[in-house]
Design a protein around this motif. Structure first.
Motif, PDB file in Angstrom:
ATOM      1  N   ALA A   8       0.833  -1.205   0.000  1.00  0.00           N
ATOM      2  CA  ALA A   8       0.000   0.000   0.000  1.00  0.00           C
ATOM      3  C   ALA A   8       0.870   1.259   0.000  1.00  0.00           C
ATOM      4  N   VAL A   9       1.939   1.237   0.798  1.00  0.00           N
ATOM      5  CA  VAL A   9       2.846   2.394   0.849  1.00  0.00           C
ATOM      6  C   VAL A   9       3.527   2.594  -0.494  1.00  0.00           C
ATOM      7  N   ARG A  10       3.978   1.492  -1.117  1.00  0.00           N
ATOM      8  CA  ARG A  10       4.632   1.605  -2.431  1.00  0.00           C
ATOM      9  C   ARG A  10       3.673   2.155  -3.477  1.00  0.00           C
ATOM     10  N   LEU A  11       2.438   1.659  -3.472  1.00  0.00           N
ATOM     11  CA  LEU A  11       1.449   2.149  -4.434  1.00  0.00           C
ATOM     12  C   LEU A  11       1.114   3.620  -4.184  1.00  0.00           C
ATOM     13  N   ALA A  12       1.060   4.019  -2.921  1.00  0.00           N
ATOM     14  CA  ALA A  12       0.793   5.425  -2.593  1.00  0.00           C
ATOM     15  C   ALA A  12       1.911   6.314  -3.131  1.00  0.00           C
ATOM     16  N   ARG A  13       3.156   5.884  -2.947  1.00  0.00           N
ATOM     17  CA  ARG A  13       4.295   6.657  -3.457  1.00  0.00           C
ATOM     18  C   ARG A  13       4.242   6.750  -4.978  1.00  0.00           C
ATOM     19  N   LEU A  14       3.854   5.652  -5.636  1.00  0.00           N
ATOM     20  CA  LEU A  14       3.736   5.653  -7.097  1.00  0.00           C
ATOM     21  C   LEU A  14       2.650   6.629  -7.533  1.00  0.00           C
ATOM     22  N   ASP A  15       1.505   6.604  -6.851  1.00  0.00           N
ATOM     23  CA  ASP A  15       0.411   7.515  -7.186  1.00  0.00           C
ATOM     24  C   ASP A  15       0.855   8.967  -7.087  1.00  0.00           C
ATOM     25  N   LEU A  16       1.534   9.308  -6.000  1.00  0.00           N
ATOM     26  CA  LEU A  16       1.979  10.687  -5.798  1.00  0.00           C
ATOM     27  C   LEU A  16       2.998  11.097  -6.861  1.00  0.00           C
ATOM     28  N   THR A  17       3.872  10.167  -7.248  1.00  0.00           N
ATOM     29  CA  THR A  17       4.845  10.463  -8.298  1.00  0.00           C
ATOM     30  C   THR A  17       4.153  10.738  -9.621  1.00  0.00           C
ATOM     31  N   LEU A  18       3.156   9.913  -9.952  1.00  0.00           N
ATOM     32  CA  LEU A  18       2.424  10.094 -11.209  1.00  0.00           C
ATOM     33  C   LEU A  18       1.638  11.398 -11.216  1.00  0.00           C
ATOM     34  N   ILE A  19       1.050  11.754 -10.076  1.00  0.00           N
ATOM     35  CA  ILE A  19       0.323  13.026  -9.994  1.00  0.00           C
ATOM     36  C   ILE A  19       1.273  14.194 -10.220  1.00  0.00           C
ATOM     37  N   GLY A  20       2.468  14.109  -9.630  1.00  0.00           N
ATOM     38  CA  GLY A  20       3.442  15.177  -9.797  1.00  0.00           C
ATOM     39  C   GLY A  20       3.903  15.356 -11.228  1.00  0.00           C
ATOM     40  N   ARG A  21       3.779  14.305 -12.035  1.00  0.00           N
ATOM     41  CA  ARG A  21       4.206  14.375 -13.441  1.00  0.00           C
ATOM     42  C   ARG A  21       3.081  14.750 -14.393  1.00  0.00           C
ATOM     43  N   ASN A  22       1.854  14.837 -13.885  1.00  0.00           N
ATOM     44  CA  ASN A  22       0.693  15.100 -14.743  1.00  0.00           C
ATOM     45  C   ASN A  22       0.144  16.487 -14.444  1.00  0.00           C
ATOM     46  N   THR A  23       0.381  17.426 -15.349  1.00  0.00           N
ATOM     47  CA  THR A  23      -0.024  18.814 -15.122  1.00  0.00           C
ATOM     48  C   THR A  23      -1.528  18.949 -14.994  1.00  0.00           C
ATOM     49  N   THR A  24      -2.276  18.222 -15.807  1.00  0.00           N
ATOM     50  CA  THR A  24      -3.742  18.314 -15.761  1.00  0.00           C
ATOM     51  C   THR A  24      -4.277  17.868 -14.414  1.00  0.00           C
ATOM     52  N   PRO A  96      -0.125  -7.997  -4.151  1.00  0.00           N
ATOM     53  CA  PRO A  96      -0.979  -7.160  -3.315  1.00  0.00           C
ATOM     54  C   PRO A  96      -2.413  -7.690  -3.250  1.00  0.00           C
ATOM     55  N   SER A  97      -3.004  -7.613  -2.078  1.00  0.00           N
ATOM     56  CA  SER A  97      -4.416  -7.968  -1.942  1.00  0.00           C
ATOM     57  C   SER A  97      -5.271  -6.809  -2.444  1.00  0.00           C
ATOM     58  N   ALA A  98      -6.580  -7.056  -2.569  1.00  0.00           N
ATOM     59  CA  ALA A  98      -7.495  -5.997  -2.985  1.00  0.00           C
ATOM     60  C   ALA A  98      -7.434  -4.827  -2.004  1.00  0.00           C
ATOM     61  N   ALA A  99      -7.352  -5.138  -0.712  1.00  0.00           N
ATOM     62  CA  ALA A  99      -7.280  -4.079   0.303  1.00  0.00           C
ATOM     63  C   ALA A  99      -6.012  -3.249   0.138  1.00  0.00           C
ATOM     64  N   ALA A 100      -4.899  -3.892  -0.215  1.00  0.00           N
ATOM     65  CA  ALA A 100      -3.644  -3.165  -0.392  1.00  0.00           C
ATOM     66  C   ALA A 100      -3.710  -2.244  -1.601  1.00  0.00           C
ATOM     67  N   VAL A 101      -4.342  -2.704  -2.681  1.00  0.00           N
ATOM     68  CA  VAL A 101      -4.455  -1.894  -3.895  1.00  0.00           C
ATOM     69  C   VAL A 101      -5.301  -0.655  -3.626  1.00  0.00           C
ATOM     70  N   LEU A 102      -6.474  -0.847  -3.056  1.00  0.00           N
ATOM     71  CA  LEU A 102      -7.345   0.291  -2.756  1.00  0.00           C
ATOM     72  C   LEU A 102      -6.764   1.148  -1.631  1.00  0.00           C
ATOM     73  N   GLY A 103      -6.147   0.480  -0.644  1.00  0.00           N
ATOM     74  CA  GLY A 103      -5.554   1.213   0.453  1.00  0.00           C
ATOM     75  C   GLY A 103      -4.390   2.081   0.012  1.00  0.00           C
ATOM     76  N   GLY A 104      -3.611   1.609  -0.954  1.00  0.00           N
ATOM     77  CA  GLY A 104      -2.515   2.416  -1.477  1.00  0.00           C
ATOM     78  C   GLY A 104      -3.020   3.687  -2.126  1.00  0.00           C
ATOM     79  N   SER A 105      -4.102   3.569  -2.910  1.00  0.00           N
ATOM     80  CA  SER A 105      -4.695   4.754  -3.533  1.00  0.00           C
ATOM     81  C   SER A 105      -5.234   5.713  -2.478  1.00  0.00           C
ATOM     82  N   ALA A 106      -5.883   5.149  -1.450  1.00  0.00           N
ATOM     83  CA  ALA A 106      -6.420   5.990  -0.376  1.00  0.00           C
ATOM     84  C   ALA A 106      -5.301   6.677   0.400  1.00  0.00           C
ATOM     85  N   LEU A 107      -4.201   5.970   0.616  1.00  0.00           N
ATOM     86  CA  LEU A 107      -3.079   6.544   1.359  1.00  0.00           C
ATOM     87  C   LEU A 107      -2.442   7.695   0.585  1.00  0.00           C
ATOM     88  N   GLY A 108      -2.285   7.527  -0.723  1.00  0.00           N
ATOM     89  CA  GLY A 108      -1.755   8.611  -1.546  1.00  0.00           C
ATOM     90  C   GLY A 108      -2.674   9.814  -1.541  1.00  0.00           C
TER      91      GLY A 108
END
Length: 265
Positions: A8-24, A96-108
């Motif tokens: 979940a933490v890794r997915l959250a970090r990935l989400d934040l990185t992708l957001i930082g690269r997407n101007t829209t 990752p379990s389903a909870a980890a996938v959704l939890g990573g997005s929620a954590l980000g």
């Protein structure tokens, strides 16, 4: 459990990185709500609302509206795009379990949202010398708000055919929140049915708790009377009850509607 947390933490970090690269995405989820806050604070001017300077009243209510952008819009787009690109299917089929996938997005989303709340707090401090009166109350409301809008995003992504239509799917929810949430007015000032509807919106309890936590007064019933720390928690209980009911409803909808694979037909 520990593995799921790490994923979940890794997915959250990935989400934040992708957001930082997407101007829209940055504009939609980060800058747009802050621009709205500026516009609304300037619109109310020097009037007093519920015993508080109008600008501070609006500003301290904005953290209840921001999750509509930072969490809901962001994650509806993310969940839908990843589903259509088969990313969700691959993630679910891996470690990752389903909870980890959704939890990573929620954590980000939580990290992004807390950053925006911190900006609002700094803004309120510089413009009105305001320091949040009850930080634990504020943080609990923030976490529950992110949980709620993450579940709503999961549900709405399930009825969104593709990423291109995600903006259309989220628009009705955002319009209702913008028009009905008590950002520039206490909900009790609305007449009859409008007041009842405003009280029942998912953003309203979050607005009321956040404003109470920032100002240290009763902004659930709307009179703004100063409260002790314990009084702030007691006053916020009805809003927490509405928030928890919404979380339960959103959880059922997410379980029913969320899709891991692309829609067919």
């Amino acid at each position: 459990m520990r593995t799921d947390v790490l994923h979940a933490v890794r997915l959250a970090r990935l989400d934040l990185t992708l957001i930082g690269r997407n101007t829209t995405v940055l504009v939609n989820v980060l800058l747009l709500p802050l621009l709205m806050a500026w516009f609304l604070t300037e619109s109310v001017g020097d009037v007093e609302i519920a015993g508080v300077d109008g600008r501070l009243f609006v500003l301290t209510g904005m953290p209840g509206l921001i999750p509509g952008f930072a969490v809901f819009v962001n994650l509806v787009n993310s969940f839908t795009a990843r589903r259509e690109e088969l990313v969700l299917k691959r993630l679910r089929g891996g470690q990752p379990s389903a909870a980890a996938v959704l939890g990573g997005s929620a954590l980000g989303a939580l990290a992004l949202y807390l950053g925006q709340v911190a900006l609002v707090a700094v803004w309120a401090g510089r413009s009105g010398g305001l320091v949040p009166a009850n930080v634990p109350l504020l943080l609990l409301a923030a976490v529950l708000g992110v949980v709620l809008f993450c579940l709503l995003a999961a549900a709405f992504s399930g009825i969104t055919p593709n990423a291109e239509l995600a903006q259309v799917t989220v628009l009705p929810v955002l319009l209702v929140m913008l028009l009905g949430a008590p950002i520039a007015f206490p909900a009790d000032t609305l007449p009859g049915v409008l007041g009842t509807v405003s009280h029942l919106l998912p953003a309203t309890p979050l607005v009321e708790i956040m404003r109470t936590a920032f100002l240290g007064g009763d902004h659930v019933s709307g009179d703004g009377a100063a409260l002790s720390m314990a009084g702030q928690w007691l006053t916020a209980l009805p809003s927490f009850a509405v928030l928890l009911i919404w979380i339960a409803v959103a959880g059922v909808l997410a379980r029913w509607l969320f899709r891991w694979e692309p829609r067919r037909g």
